[in-house]
Design a protein around this motif. Structure first.
Motif, PDB file in Angstrom:
ATOM      1  N   GLN A 172     -16.326  -2.221  -9.160  1.00 31.66           N
ATOM      2  CA  GLN A 172     -16.214  -1.826  -7.722  1.00 31.66           C
ATOM      3  C   GLN A 172     -16.923  -0.306  -7.649  1.00 31.66           C
ATOM      4  O   GLN A 172     -17.177  -0.049  -6.552  1.00 31.66           O
ATOM      5  N   ARG A 212      -0.753   5.093  -1.797  1.00 34.84           N
ATOM      6  CA  ARG A 212      -0.568   4.316  -2.943  1.00 34.84           C
ATOM      7  C   ARG A 212       0.611   4.346  -3.555  1.00 34.84           C
ATOM      8  O   ARG A 212       1.183   5.575  -3.876  1.00 34.84           O
ATOM      9  N   ASP A 220      -5.515   6.397   0.520  1.00 31.18           N
ATOM     10  CA  ASP A 220      -6.725   5.545   0.127  1.00 31.18           C
ATOM     11  C   ASP A 220      -7.397   5.209   1.575  1.00 31.18           C
ATOM     12  O   ASP A 220      -7.230   4.161   1.973  1.00 31.18           O
ATOM     13  N   ILE A 254      -1.831  -4.358  -0.471  1.00 29.22           N
ATOM     14  CA  ILE A 254      -2.039  -5.098  -1.644  1.00 29.22           C
ATOM     15  C   ILE A 254      -0.929  -5.490  -2.264  1.00 29.22           C
ATOM     16  O   ILE A 254      -0.776  -6.620  -2.828  1.00 29.22           O
ATOM     17  N   CYS A 265      -8.104   2.228 -11.424  1.00 29.38           N
ATOM     18  CA  CYS A 265      -9.571   2.077 -11.487  1.00 29.38           C
ATOM     19  C   CYS A 265     -10.325   2.993 -12.207  1.00 29.38           C
ATOM     20  O   CYS A 265      -9.717   4.162 -12.441  1.00 29.38           O
ATOM     21  N   ASN A 303      -6.542   1.716   3.544  1.00 27.66           N
ATOM     22  CA  ASN A 303      -5.893   0.751   2.632  1.00 27.66           C
ATOM     23  C   ASN A 303      -4.284   1.214   2.514  1.00 27.66           C
ATOM     24  O   ASN A 303      -3.469   0.455   2.418  1.00 27.66           O
ATOM     25  N   GLU A 336      -0.927   1.113  -9.376  1.00 23.08           N
ATOM     26  CA  GLU A 336      -0.527   1.844  -8.139  1.00 23.08           C
ATOM     27  C   GLU A 336      -1.466   1.228  -7.124  1.00 23.08           C
ATOM     28  O   GLU A 336      -2.552   1.137  -7.481  1.00 23.08           O
ATOM     29  N   ASN A 337      -0.795   0.786  -6.092  1.00 22.05           N
ATOM     30  CA  ASN A 337      -1.789   0.345  -4.807  1.00 22.05           C
ATOM     31  C   ASN A 337      -0.826   0.343  -3.289  1.00 22.05           C
ATOM     32  O   ASN A 337       0.412   0.373  -3.869  1.00 22.05           O
ATOM     33  N   TRP A 342      -6.875  -4.843   3.794  1.00 22.24           N
ATOM     34  CA  TRP A 342      -8.502  -4.535   3.719  1.00 22.24           C
ATOM     35  C   TRP A 342      -9.260  -5.461   3.916  1.00 22.24           C
ATOM     36  O   TRP A 342     -10.080  -5.515   4.880  1.00 22.24           O
ATOM     37  N   ILE A 395     -12.023   5.734  -2.873  1.00 23.02           N
ATOM     38  CA  ILE A 395     -11.846   5.897  -4.218  1.00 23.02           C
ATOM     39  C   ILE A 395     -12.994   5.393  -5.146  1.00 23.02           C
ATOM     40  O   ILE A 395     -13.447   5.715  -6.036  1.00 23.02           O
ATOM     41  N   ASN A 396     -13.524   4.275  -4.600  1.00 19.88           N
ATOM     42  CA  ASN A 396     -14.878   3.652  -5.410  1.00 19.88           C
ATOM     43  C   ASN A 396     -16.074   4.426  -5.111  1.00 19.88           C
ATOM     44  O   ASN A 396     -17.220   4.170  -5.770  1.00 19.88           O
ATOM     45  N   TRP A 440     -10.586  -3.792 -10.513  1.00 19.26           N
ATOM     46  CA  TRP A 440      -9.666  -4.493  -9.862  1.00 19.26           C
ATOM     47  C   TRP A 440      -9.742  -5.915 -10.114  1.00 19.26           C
ATOM     48  O   TRP A 440      -8.807  -6.844 -10.385  1.00 19.26           O
ATOM     49  N   SER A 485     -13.680   1.777  -0.038  1.00 17.19           N
ATOM     50  CA  SER A 485     -12.894   2.800  -0.273  1.00 17.19           C
ATOM     51  C   SER A 485     -13.409   4.173  -0.910  1.00 17.19           C
ATOM     52  O   SER A 485     -14.189   4.163  -1.529  1.00 17.19           O
ATOM     53  N   ARG A 515      -2.511   0.691 -15.214  1.00 12.94           N
ATOM     54  CA  ARG A 515      -3.861   0.344 -14.852  1.00 12.94           C
ATOM     55  C   ARG A 515      -4.101   1.384 -13.501  1.00 12.94           C
ATOM     56  O   ARG A 515      -3.488   1.243 -12.622  1.00 12.94           O
ATOM     57  N   VAL A 524     -13.813  -4.864  -1.884  1.00 10.29           N
ATOM     58  CA  VAL A 524     -13.369  -4.876  -3.054  1.00 10.29           C
ATOM     59  C   VAL A 524     -11.997  -5.937  -3.311  1.00 10.29           C
ATOM     60  O   VAL A 524     -12.247  -6.852  -4.568  1.00 10.29           O
ATOM     61  N   PRO A 525     -11.187  -5.925  -2.661  1.00 11.22           N
ATOM     62  CA  PRO A 525      -9.996  -6.832  -2.960  1.00 11.22           C
ATOM     63  C   PRO A 525     -10.211  -8.255  -2.126  1.00 11.22           C
ATOM     64  O   PRO A 525     -11.343  -8.374  -1.488  1.00 11.22           O
TER      65      PRO A 525
HETATM   66  O1  X2X Z   1      -8.946  -0.899  -7.380  1.00 11.29           O
HETATM   67  C1  X2X Z   1      -7.948  -0.815  -6.639  1.00 11.29           C
HETATM   68  O2  X2X Z   1      -6.853  -0.531  -6.905  1.00 11.29           O
HETATM   69  C2  X2X Z   1      -8.282  -1.166  -5.273  1.00 11.29           C
HETATM   70  C3  X2X Z   1      -8.338  -2.455  -5.022  1.00 11.29           C
HETATM   71  O3  X2X Z   1      -7.150  -0.351  -4.141  1.00 11.29           O
HETATM   72  C4  X2X Z   1      -9.536  -0.139  -4.884  1.00 11.29           C
HETATM   73  O4  X2X Z   1     -10.656  -0.753  -4.754  1.00 11.29           O
HETATM   74  C5  X2X Z   1      -9.333   1.201  -4.726  1.00 11.29           C
END
Ligand code: X2X
Length: 356
Positions: free
Chosen positions: A75, A155, A242, A221, A178, A152, A215-216, A41, A95-96, A199, A93, A176, A34-35
Motif C-alpha cells: 500500500q 481510527r 485518516d 472498516i 500498516c 476513512n 486499529e481502523n 472507502w 497514511i499510505n 492490509w 489515504s 497490527r 487499498v481496502p
Molecule cells: O492499512 C490500513 O489499516 C488501512 C486500510 O486503513 C489503510 O490503508 C490506511
C-alpha cells in the motif's frame, strides 16, 4: 495564392487531427483503492467513478481496483505508481502516502485532531484552511494532481485482549499497524508491540491470531470487516484520523478537456460529502444521517456502536481524564513528529482548528 491557402488549411486540419489523437481518452482509467469494495472507502470510490461516468456520458470511464491490487498489496507504493502512470487515479489515504510526504503525518499526530470539542469540525477546518492548502501543495509538489478530500475516519482500536482503560493495559500487546513509521512510534510509546503488516495480509493475520488487535475506523472498516469475528474489545479513543484524498496522474489529468476536468472536480466534491457522511454516521450530531437520507443512500447499519454490541463486542469509551493519560504517554511522539512534519504546518493546523 489559392494553393497556399489550401495548403495552410490542410496543415491546420492535420494539426487538429493530431491534437484529437493525442488527447484521445483511454477506454478505462484505473482508480486505486487499498481496502475492499464494501468498506466506506471502497463505496466512496465507486460513488465517484459512477458520478464521473454518468456526467461525462461515459467519456471518462473510471474503474475502481480494490484490495491494493494495483500495488500487489504494497500500500505504501501507491504514490510512486500514480506518479509513473501505472495508476491513473487513487482514492488515497494520508497514511499510505506519508512515508514519502512527511507533511501528511499531520493528522496522524496522536490525540491531535480529536483533542477538540468537535473533532469532525476540526478535521473540516484543517482541510478548508491554510494547513489544508499546505497539505495539498505538498501532495502536488510530487507531481500529481490533487482533486479533493474524503475520509476513512477516526481510527479505533479492536483487540482480542482487554478491556483497555489506561496505557498500561496495552503493555506488550501485539497490534497490527500498516508499515508507516509514525504508527510504530505511537504504539511503542504506549508500551505495545506494533507489527507492520500490509492490509492485504492483515486479515489472514487476524484469523491466525498472530496479533492481538488492530486499529481502523469503525464505520469504514471495522464493521464491514466484521472485526468482532476476531476481536471482542473495542476501544473508542479517536486517537487519530485518516483523511482520504482523490488524486490523479498529472498527464492523465492534463489529457482531459476543461469541461471534463470540471465534471471530475464536481464529482469529487459530491464524493467528499458522501464519504464523510459514511465515516461520521452515528458519531456526529446527525448531519451525516440527514445527508444520506437526502441522497437516498442510508447504509444498513446506521447505529455503529449498537451494531458492535449486538455482535458481542464490548465498547470502551474514555473520560477526559483517561484520555489525558494517553495524551501524556504520547507527548514525545507529538514533539518528535512535529519537527519532521514541520512546526509551521502544525501551528497552522492548530490555528485552523481553533477558528472552527
Ligand atoms: O492499512 C490500513 O489499516 C488501512 C486500510 O486503513 C489503510 O490503508 C490506511
Amino acid at each position: 495564392m489559392k494553393h497556399l491557402i489550401g495548403k495552410a488549411l490542410f496543415t491546420l486540419a492535420c494539426a487538429g487531427l493530431m491534437t484529437a489523437v493525442s488527447a484521445a481518452y483511454k477506454a478505462e482509467y484505473k482508480l486505486s483503492v487499498v481496502p475492499g469494495a464494501t468498506s466506506g472507502w471502497g463505496q466512496t470510490a465507486t460513488f465517484f467513478a459512477d458520478c464521473v461516468r454518468n456526467k461525462t456520458d461515459g467519456r471518462v470511464n473510471i474503474k475502481p481496483y480494490f484490495g491494493a491490487q494495483l500495488m500487489a498489496g504494497k500500500q505504501t507504493s501507491e504514490l510512486l505508481l500514480v506518479r509513473r502512470g501505472a495508476i491513473d487515479f487513487a482514492l488515497a489515504s494520508t497514511i499510505n502516502w506519508s512515508p514519502q510526504i512527511k507533511e501528511l503525518n499531520l493528522t496522524a499526530l496522536p490525540f491531535f485532531v480529536a483533542n477538540n470539542p468537535n473533532r469532525y469540525k476540526a478535521m473540516d477546518a484543517i482541510e478548508a484552511g491554510k494547513s489544508g492548502k499546505m497539505l495539498q501543495d505538498a501532495i502536488e509538489k510530487t507531481g500529481v494532481k490533487f482533486i479533493g478530500w474524503s475520509e476513512n475516519g477516526f481510527r479505533e482500536l479492536t483487540t482480542s485482549k482487554g478491556p483497555i482503560n489506561k496505557p498500561e493495559d496495552m503493555k506488550g500487546m501485539k497490534l497490527r499497524v500498516c508499515g508507516t513509521p509514525i504508527f510504530i512510534d505511537i504504539f511503542t510509546a504506549l508500551g505495545a508491540n506494533p507489527q507492520a503488516i500490509n492490509w492485504s495480509e492483515a486479515v489472514t493475520g487476524f484469523q491466525q491470531g498472530i496479533v492481538d488487535g488492530q486499529e481502523n475506523p469503525t464505520n469504514g472498516i471495522n464493521i464491514p470487516m466484521k472485526m468482532w469475528t476476531w476481536h471482542k474489545h473495542m476501544t473508542d479513543w479517536h486517537y487519530m484520523i485518516d483523511p482520504l484524498f482523490l488524486t490523479a496522474n498529472k498527464k492523465v489529468w492534463n489529457g482531459f478537456s476543461k469541461e471534463d476536468q470540471k465534471i471530475i472536480l464536481e464529482c469529487a466534491a459530491e464524493a467528499e460529502l458522501y464519504g464523510k457522511a459514511l465515516s461520521r454516521l452515528g458519531f456526529d450530531n446527525g448531519e451525516a444521517l440527514a445527508y444520506l437520507q437526502k441522497i437516498g443512500k442510508v447504509p444498513a447499519v446506521s447505529d455503529p456502536n449498537a451494531e458492535l454490541k449486538k455482535n458481542g463486542m464490548e465498547v470502551t469509551s474514555f473520560t477526559p481524564e483517561q484520555i489525558q493519560a494517553f495524551y501524556k504517554a504520547t507527548q514525545q511522539v507529538r514533539d518528535n513528529w512535529t519537527k519532521k512534519i514541520g512546526p509551521e504546518l502544525v501551528k497552522a493546523a492548530e490555528a485552523d482548528m481553533k477558528a472552527a
